[in-house]
Design an enzyme around this catalytic site. Structure first.
Site, PDB file in Angstrom:
ATOM      1  N   ASP A  96     -18.074  56.610  95.860  1.00 29.64           N
ATOM      2  CA  ASP A  96     -16.748  57.264  95.801  1.00 29.64           C
ATOM      3  C   ASP A  96     -16.959  58.403  94.701  1.00 29.64           C
ATOM      4  OD1 ASP A  96     -13.743  56.922  96.417  1.00 29.64           O
ATOM      5  OD2 ASP A  96     -14.110  58.279  94.643  1.00 29.64           O
ATOM      6  N   HIS A 118      -8.462  51.471  99.230  1.00 26.05           N
ATOM      7  CA  HIS A 118      -8.165  52.400  99.976  1.00 26.05           C
ATOM      8  C   HIS A 118      -7.385  52.301 101.249  1.00 26.05           C
ATOM      9  CE1 HIS A 118     -10.989  54.792  97.658  1.00 26.05           C
ATOM     10  NE2 HIS A 118     -11.109  55.864  98.190  1.00 26.05           N
ATOM     11  N   SER A 159     -15.271  64.612  99.137  1.00 23.04           N
ATOM     12  CA  SER A 159     -15.675  63.073  99.087  1.00 23.04           C
ATOM     13  C   SER A 159     -17.075  62.707  99.111  1.00 23.04           C
ATOM     14  CB  SER A 159     -14.795  62.680 100.135  1.00 23.04           C
ATOM     15  OG  SER A 159     -15.566  61.413 100.551  1.00 23.04           O
ATOM     16  N   ARG A 170      -6.702  66.109  94.679  1.00 22.95           N
ATOM     17  CA  ARG A 170      -7.224  66.930  96.170  1.00 22.95           C
ATOM     18  C   ARG A 170      -5.849  67.191  96.686  1.00 22.95           C
ATOM     19  NH1 ARG A 170     -12.760  63.575  97.342  1.00 22.95           N
ATOM     20  NH2 ARG A 170     -13.847  64.284  95.568  1.00 22.95           N
TER      21      ARG A 170
HETATM   22  C1  MIC Z   1     -11.498  60.436  98.365  1.00 26.50           C
HETATM   23  O1  MIC Z   1     -10.629  60.647  97.369  1.00 26.50           O
HETATM   24  O2  MIC Z   1     -11.742  61.448  99.335  1.00 26.50           O
HETATM   25  C2  MIC Z   1     -11.943  59.212  98.794  1.00 26.50           C
HETATM   26  C3  MIC Z   1     -11.344  58.787  99.949  1.00 26.50           C
HETATM   27  O3  MIC Z   1     -11.839  58.502  97.564  1.00 26.50           O
HETATM   28  C4  MIC Z   1     -13.651  59.376  98.925  1.00 26.50           C
HETATM   29  C5  MIC Z   1     -14.201  58.323  99.438  1.00 26.50           C
HETATM   30  C6  MIC Z   1     -13.962  58.291 101.016  1.00 26.50           C
HETATM   31  O4  MIC Z   1     -14.120  59.197 101.864  1.00 26.50           O
HETATM   32  O5  MIC Z   1     -13.836  56.857 101.240  1.00 26.50           O
HETATM   33  C7  MIC Z   1     -14.317  60.088  97.790  1.00 26.50           C
HETATM   34  O6  MIC Z   1     -13.851  60.693  96.809  1.00 26.50           O
HETATM   35  O7  MIC Z   1     -15.580  60.098  97.691  1.00 26.50           O
HETATM   36 FE1  SF4 Z   2      -8.493  56.838  95.702  1.00 30.16          FE
HETATM   37 FE2  SF4 Z   2     -10.300  59.012  96.109  1.00 30.16          FE
HETATM   38 FE3  SF4 Z   2      -7.432  59.334  95.853  1.00 30.16          FE
HETATM   39 FE4  SF4 Z   2      -9.058  58.465  93.860  1.00 30.16          FE
HETATM   40  S1  SF4 Z   2      -9.078  60.515  94.867  1.00 30.16           S
HETATM   41  S2  SF4 Z   2      -6.888  57.609  94.439  1.00 30.16           S
HETATM   42  S3  SF4 Z   2     -10.629  57.067  94.762  1.00 30.16           S
HETATM   43  S4  SF4 Z   2      -8.482  57.998  97.490  1.00 30.16           S
END
Ligand code: MIC
Ligand code: SF4
Length: 644
Positions: free
Chosen positions: A119, A65, A535, A379
């Site tokens: 995650d 990340h 998340s 997302r």
């Molecule tokens: C995300 O996609 O929002 C993340 C970053 O992967 C998070 C984890 C985090 O906030 O570190 C997740 O999906 O759990």
């Molecule tokens: Fe990384 Fe979360 Fe994005 Fe997946 S959704 S690529 S785990 S930041």
């Protein structure tokens, strides 16, 4: 009794509780994963438990990340995690080796096993028939210590796939269709199980795209059977030894059934700012675009990259568009380098990024003001890209690549005939970027490397007899963890430092919140439905804990966030009558008398609105274990008190 596939795995792993619908069950966890943005806290918590070696079959720490490293903080975190991994028996996937979910699927996942990960996209592993669940860091720390992971026995939804995807229609369109039909709340409390003739037409990477983005349905997890296609994938990875065929009993009973005819699907996009705001590409029309990003744990497999390279071959990225591509793992990057796909991307003008989360978590590549960005990610919450008014559309790699050339949102079916994209029989396997832990007898001498930005766990206290506090913030429906605890290049470096990161808590909704909450000392947050979706970051509970939030009163919660609040010792309360939400205003003083007793005895709690002179009731449904956790001030204290 006939069982669904998910039930078979759950049953085989239930070590606590009664295996029946609606009851809380404790699961034995075979594997865990962490990533660096949640991992530092998870290892700080694991350290605090004082368990020398992990007690799982396999635990892996990934760095994917926070790889921008624009200050010392991220690099310090990486070193800290590497040292914890070495000391405690954890495999360490070095920065550059790839995105946790992609690498875990390739190198560690196994049908029939349980996996929890800090995650929310951990369900990617469901693509090869595992029960893979996203959880807070503390839950993962407990599982590493050999503790069970608790879930409410979920409802099981049967998604029956028939037919076959038409040319240029993708696995992404399958999950977008499901999001269109049942929304970001449609999967809460459920496991989505895929069955039907259509399953065998989908490769493992396609299945993994679907299970990955099942997180956006709010589902506990999603799962595909383990079949010949799974075996082929594992063989290509040189891991056929972990294969076991697994599927539902033919007469298994499901709580719900949804049918999707793959042949009827068309290319789609999730429009700003929610993954369920889905429309067919043709309906949106030929909208001019500014940026295209291809990658993320949803769509960065070799399979995706081969399609993208084919579409880009011999073309040039449109002059008004910036195209960024992040292959999901070193394995994928290596293979596209070997087979020439990478040079087609470079030739076309793609900006090739390292194998990491990158733009998906706002780590670089923020679009221009009001910029329209097509992304193959999962997302598109407001502001997540790093540009507050950025307009993010979630699409398949096929739509993304075709549009990057066209300069507008383009239906890839306009490309004409589609060749057959076949995965090679063997993949390029090289695990040289996975560091093995120190042998157990040398572990003691491994020193944990703390950096100056790494602060401890916030202070906790047993649940008070009475809570009387002001409502420091009132928010609406579908508040995401990106609202509560934003990410992005500026804030992510603070993930190991709760006092510092809490200055950004809720600033997307109200810049003045952190200061106000601190001044109040104690406060209560009020919210709408599906509060905390998105998340798994426990920071969305730990920052409020640090800021003195004692309770959150909402219409309904998302699963992982509710659990994180409980773990942090913050009361998760739900309005008994949703209409009462309208009677509370920010700054109202609320009083919950005898709350300790109410939690102990179970049952409803009366909340007096001291300011308005009114009252309403809230509920807090907790298993007896969760009650104990709440009463003693959170999971860390509970675990320390109950350590064996
Ligand atoms: C995300 O996609 O929002 C993340 C970053 O992967 C998070 C984890 C985090 O906030 O570190 C997740 O999906 O759990
Ligand atoms: Fe990384 Fe979360 Fe994005 Fe997946 S959704 S690529 S785990 S930041």
């Amino acid at each position: 009794m006939a069982l669904t596939l998910a039930e078979k795995i759950l049953k085989a792993h239930t070590v606590d509780g009664e295996f029946k619908k609606g009851s809380e069950i404790g699961l034995k966890i075979d594997q865990t994963l962490t990533q660096d943005a949640t991992g530092t806290m998870a290892y700080i918590e694991f350290e605090a438990m004082g368990i020398p070696q992990v007690r799982t079959e396999r635990s892996v720490a990934y760095i994917d990340h926070n790889t921008l490293q624009s200050g010392f903080e991220n690099a310090d975190d990486h070193r800290f995690i590497a040292s914890c991994a070495k000391k405690h028996g954890i495999y360490f996937s070095r920065p550059g080796n790839g995105i946790c979910h992609q690498v875990h699927l390739e190198r560690f996942g196994a049908p029939g096993k349980t996996l929890i990960g800090s995650d929310s996209h951990t369900p990617t592993g469901g693509g090869i028939g595992m029960i893979a669940i996203g959880a807070g860091g503390l839950d993962v720390a407990v599982a590493m210590g050999g503790g069970a992971y608790y879930i409410t026995y979920p409802k099981i939804v049967n998604v029956v796939l028939t037919g076959k995807l038409s040319p240029w229609v993708a696995a992404k369109d399958v999950i977008l269709e499901l999001l269109r039909r049942i929304s970001v709340k449609g999967g809460v409390g459920k496991i989505i199980e895929y069955t039907g003739e259509g399953v065998k037409t989908l490769s493992v990477p396609e299945r993994a795209t679907i299970t990955n983005m099942g997180a956006e349905l709010g589902a506990t997890t999603s799962i595909f059977p383990s079949d010949d296609v799974t075996l082929e994938f594992l063989k290509a990875e040189g891991r056929e030894n972990v294969f076991v065929p697994m599927s539902a009993d033919p007469d298994a009973e499901y709580d719900e059934t949804i049918e999707i005819n793959l042949s009827e699907l068309v290319p789609m996009a999730a429009c700003p700012h929610s993954p369920d705001n889905v429309k067919p590409i043709t309906e949106i029309g030929r909208m001019k675009i500014d940026q295209v990003c291809i990658g993320s744990c949803t769509n960065s497999s070799l399979y995706d990259m081969l399609k993208v390279a084919y579409i880009l071959d011999g073309k040039t990225v449109h002059p008004d568009v910036s195209l960024a591509i992040a292959p999901g793992s070193k394995q994928v990057l290596n293979m596209i380098a070997e087979n020439g796909a990478l040079s087609k991307m470079i030739d076309a003008g793609a900006r090739v990024l390292e194998s990491a989360c990158g733009p998906c978590i706002g780590m670089g590549q923020s679009p221009n003001s009001k910029g329209i960005s097509l992304r193959t990610f999962n997302r598109n919450f407001e502001g997540r890209s790093g540009t507050k008014d950025g307009q993010i559309y979630l699409v398949s790699p096929e739509v993304a690549a075709a549009s990057a050339i066209a300069g507008y949102l383009c239906d890839p079916r306009e490309l004409g005939d589609m060749p057959e994209f076949k995965l090679p029989e063997t993949f390029t396997v090289n695990d040289n970027m996975i560091t093995l832990p120190a042998p157990a007898d040398e572990a003691d001498s491994v020193e944990i490397k703390y950096g100056p930005n790494i602060a401890g766990y916030p202070e906790t206290a047993p649940l008070a007899e009475t809570i009387k506090a002001e409502c420091s913030l009132k928010v609406g429906d579908n508040i995401t963890t990106d609202h509560i605890m934003p990410a992005g290049a500026k804030i992510l470096p603070l993930r190991s430092n709760i006092p510092a990161i809490s200055n950004h808590c809720f600033t997307v909704c109200d810049e003045t919140f952190p200061k106000r909450a601190k001044e109040l000392g104690q406060s209560i947050i009020v919210g709408g439905s599906n509060y905390g979706q998105g998340s798994s970051r426990e920071h969305a509970a730990l920052a409020p804990l640090y800021l003195g939030v004692k309770a959150v009163i909402v219409k309904s919660f998302a699963r992982i966030h509710r659990q994180n609040l409980i773990n942090a010792g913050i009361l998760p309360l739900e309005f008994v009558n949703e209409a009462d939400y309208d009677t509370v205003e920010q700054s109202d003083v609320l009083e919950l008398a005898d709350v300790r007793a109410a939690i102990e005895n179970g049952g409803e709690i009366v909340v007096k609105n001291v300011t308005k002179g009114t009252q309403f009731t809230v509920k807090c449904e907790l298993s007896s274990r969760m009650k104990d956790i709440m009463l003693c001030g959170g999971l860390l204290d509970y675990t320390k008190a109950n350590l064996k």
